[in-house]
Design a protein around this motif. Sequence first.
Motif, PDB file in Angstrom:
ATOM      1  N   ARG A  40       0.818  -1.211   0.000  1.00  0.00           N
ATOM      2  CA  ARG A  40       0.000   0.000   0.000  1.00  0.00           C
ATOM      3  C   ARG A  40       0.857   1.269   0.000  1.00  0.00           C
ATOM      4  O   ARG A  40       0.416   2.322   0.448  1.00  0.00           O
ATOM      5  CB  ARG A  40      -0.960  -0.012   1.195  1.00  0.00           C
ATOM      6  CG  ARG A  40      -1.998  -1.120   1.068  1.00  0.00           C
ATOM      7  CD  ARG A  40      -3.082  -1.066   2.103  1.00  0.00           C
ATOM      8  NE  ARG A  40      -4.102  -2.076   1.848  1.00  0.00           N
ATOM      9  CZ  ARG A  40      -5.141  -2.327   2.638  1.00  0.00           C
ATOM     10  NH1 ARG A  40      -5.306  -1.631   3.769  1.00  0.00           N
ATOM     11  NH2 ARG A  40      -6.017  -3.255   2.318  1.00  0.00           N
ATOM     12  N   SER A  41       2.038   1.159  -0.507  1.00  0.00           N
ATOM     13  CA  SER A  41       2.893   2.328  -0.657  1.00  0.00           C
ATOM     14  C   SER A  41       2.504   3.077  -1.928  1.00  0.00           C
ATOM     15  O   SER A  41       1.558   2.699  -2.627  1.00  0.00           O
ATOM     16  CB  SER A  41       4.359   1.891  -0.716  1.00  0.00           C
ATOM     17  OG  SER A  41       4.540   0.970  -1.774  1.00  0.00           O
ATOM     18  N   SER A  42       3.232   4.130  -2.261  1.00  0.00           N
ATOM     19  CA  SER A  42       2.946   4.889  -3.482  1.00  0.00           C
ATOM     20  C   SER A  42       3.137   4.007  -4.712  1.00  0.00           C
ATOM     21  O   SER A  42       3.832   2.975  -4.662  1.00  0.00           O
ATOM     22  CB  SER A  42       3.878   6.090  -3.578  1.00  0.00           C
ATOM     23  OG  SER A  42       5.218   5.668  -3.778  1.00  0.00           O
ATOM     24  N   ALA A  43       2.539   4.417  -5.811  1.00  0.00           N
ATOM     25  CA  ALA A  43       2.665   3.645  -7.050  1.00  0.00           C
ATOM     26  C   ALA A  43       4.135   3.492  -7.451  1.00  0.00           C
ATOM     27  O   ALA A  43       4.575   2.417  -7.868  1.00  0.00           O
ATOM     28  CB  ALA A  43       1.878   4.320  -8.168  1.00  0.00           C
ATOM     29  N   ALA A  44       4.906   4.566  -7.286  1.00  0.00           N
ATOM     30  CA  ALA A  44       6.326   4.522  -7.640  1.00  0.00           C
ATOM     31  C   ALA A  44       7.081   3.531  -6.757  1.00  0.00           C
ATOM     32  O   ALA A  44       7.930   2.771  -7.235  1.00  0.00           O
ATOM     33  CB  ALA A  44       6.938   5.913  -7.517  1.00  0.00           C
ATOM     34  N   GLU A  45       6.751   3.537  -5.468  1.00  0.00           N
ATOM     35  CA  GLU A  45       7.425   2.622  -4.549  1.00  0.00           C
ATOM     36  C   GLU A  45       7.039   1.178  -4.843  1.00  0.00           C
ATOM     37  O   GLU A  45       7.884   0.278  -4.791  1.00  0.00           O
ATOM     38  CB  GLU A  45       7.066   2.983  -3.104  1.00  0.00           C
ATOM     39  CG  GLU A  45       7.750   2.122  -2.053  1.00  0.00           C
ATOM     40  CD  GLU A  45       9.251   2.246  -2.033  1.00  0.00           C
ATOM     41  OE1 GLU A  45       9.914   1.291  -1.577  1.00  0.00           O
ATOM     42  OE2 GLU A  45       9.781   3.290  -2.473  1.00  0.00           O
ATOM     43  N   GLN A  46       5.785   0.946  -5.173  1.00  0.00           N
ATOM     44  CA  GLN A  46       5.347  -0.411  -5.484  1.00  0.00           C
ATOM     45  C   GLN A  46       6.026  -0.950  -6.740  1.00  0.00           C
ATOM     46  O   GLN A  46       6.303  -2.144  -6.848  1.00  0.00           O
ATOM     47  CB  GLN A  46       3.825  -0.449  -5.653  1.00  0.00           C
ATOM     48  CG  GLN A  46       3.056  -0.279  -4.351  1.00  0.00           C
ATOM     49  CD  GLN A  46       1.568  -0.540  -4.515  1.00  0.00           C
ATOM     50  OE1 GLN A  46       1.161  -1.515  -5.121  1.00  0.00           O
ATOM     51  NE2 GLN A  46       0.751   0.349  -3.966  1.00  0.00           N
TER      52      GLN A  46
END
Length: 315
Positions: free
Chosen positions: A299-305
Amino acid sequence: MHLALLALTLLSAAASAEPYHLIPGAVPLDSGPDGNTIVLDAPEGLIVFDTGRHPEHAQAMVDYAKARGRPIAAIVNSHWHLDHTTGNWDIRQAYPRVEIYASNALEGALATFLKDSRADTDKMLADPKTPAAVRDQLERGRAVIDHPERIRPNHVIAKSGRMAIAGRPLDVHLAKFAATEGDVWIYDPKTRVAIVGDLVVDIVPFMDTACPDGWSMALDDIAKVPFTALIPGHGPVMTRADFGMWRTAYHDFVKCGHSDADKKVCVEGWMRDAAKFIDAGHRKYARAAADYYLTSRLRSSAAEQEKYCKPLKPS
């Protein structure tokens, strides 16, 4: 026959009849873990799959080889995490001619995750409150990061296929963008044993550098192999039914993490579905880790995922 020689002969005969020799890892609550080590016999010597973190674990591998009277001819690293690779250097010192097989994922990790880890290690070592035992572990890990040639493979596994390692044919698989950028797992058709590294971790999937959806696909690929015993990166040997249960728990955890369900529902779902694999001493640990990975990976940011779903590069 001299008694010592007779004992050694009997040990070698019994060990060579085993499909594998397991040196169990551990996940202590007060220090870093060691992954499982699996030793296979081969015509040219012993094959060691993963080498752990701590010197005591590495010494157990060397002691076993000496007791068998056989050299360690090859190391196969499932992935670059230091609880599976640090012992490479200990084995290299004892057996300088050992060959190391792994993916090339270490290179991206050195420029990113391990670079950050190195900075955190320096901070902890500068803190006088860091206990001596933890300090020793940190210094051992830092030495590997500073000298990656100690653990770097000289045989890069770039694709899946049948491969002869130390003269023993094995089905070698490369799962890309799963628990790491490149996870190596092997299947031995002769014994029907699958050795899968951290693609399976009993108490909780270690998602620090994971691409969760790629990991799901890797588990699906493992399921296609007709193994009867599966050795995870951490935890006891699993039956096919055990793996199916763990795989379903993983899929459901990731699915819940990608949904709008309350965080507690997802965490408790993992604790329920994977209950068979979580011993009483690790229940608090597993619950906290599941909560952490839910937040930091699922559930992190899209970039982090997406960070670990493509080749790692310096920012």
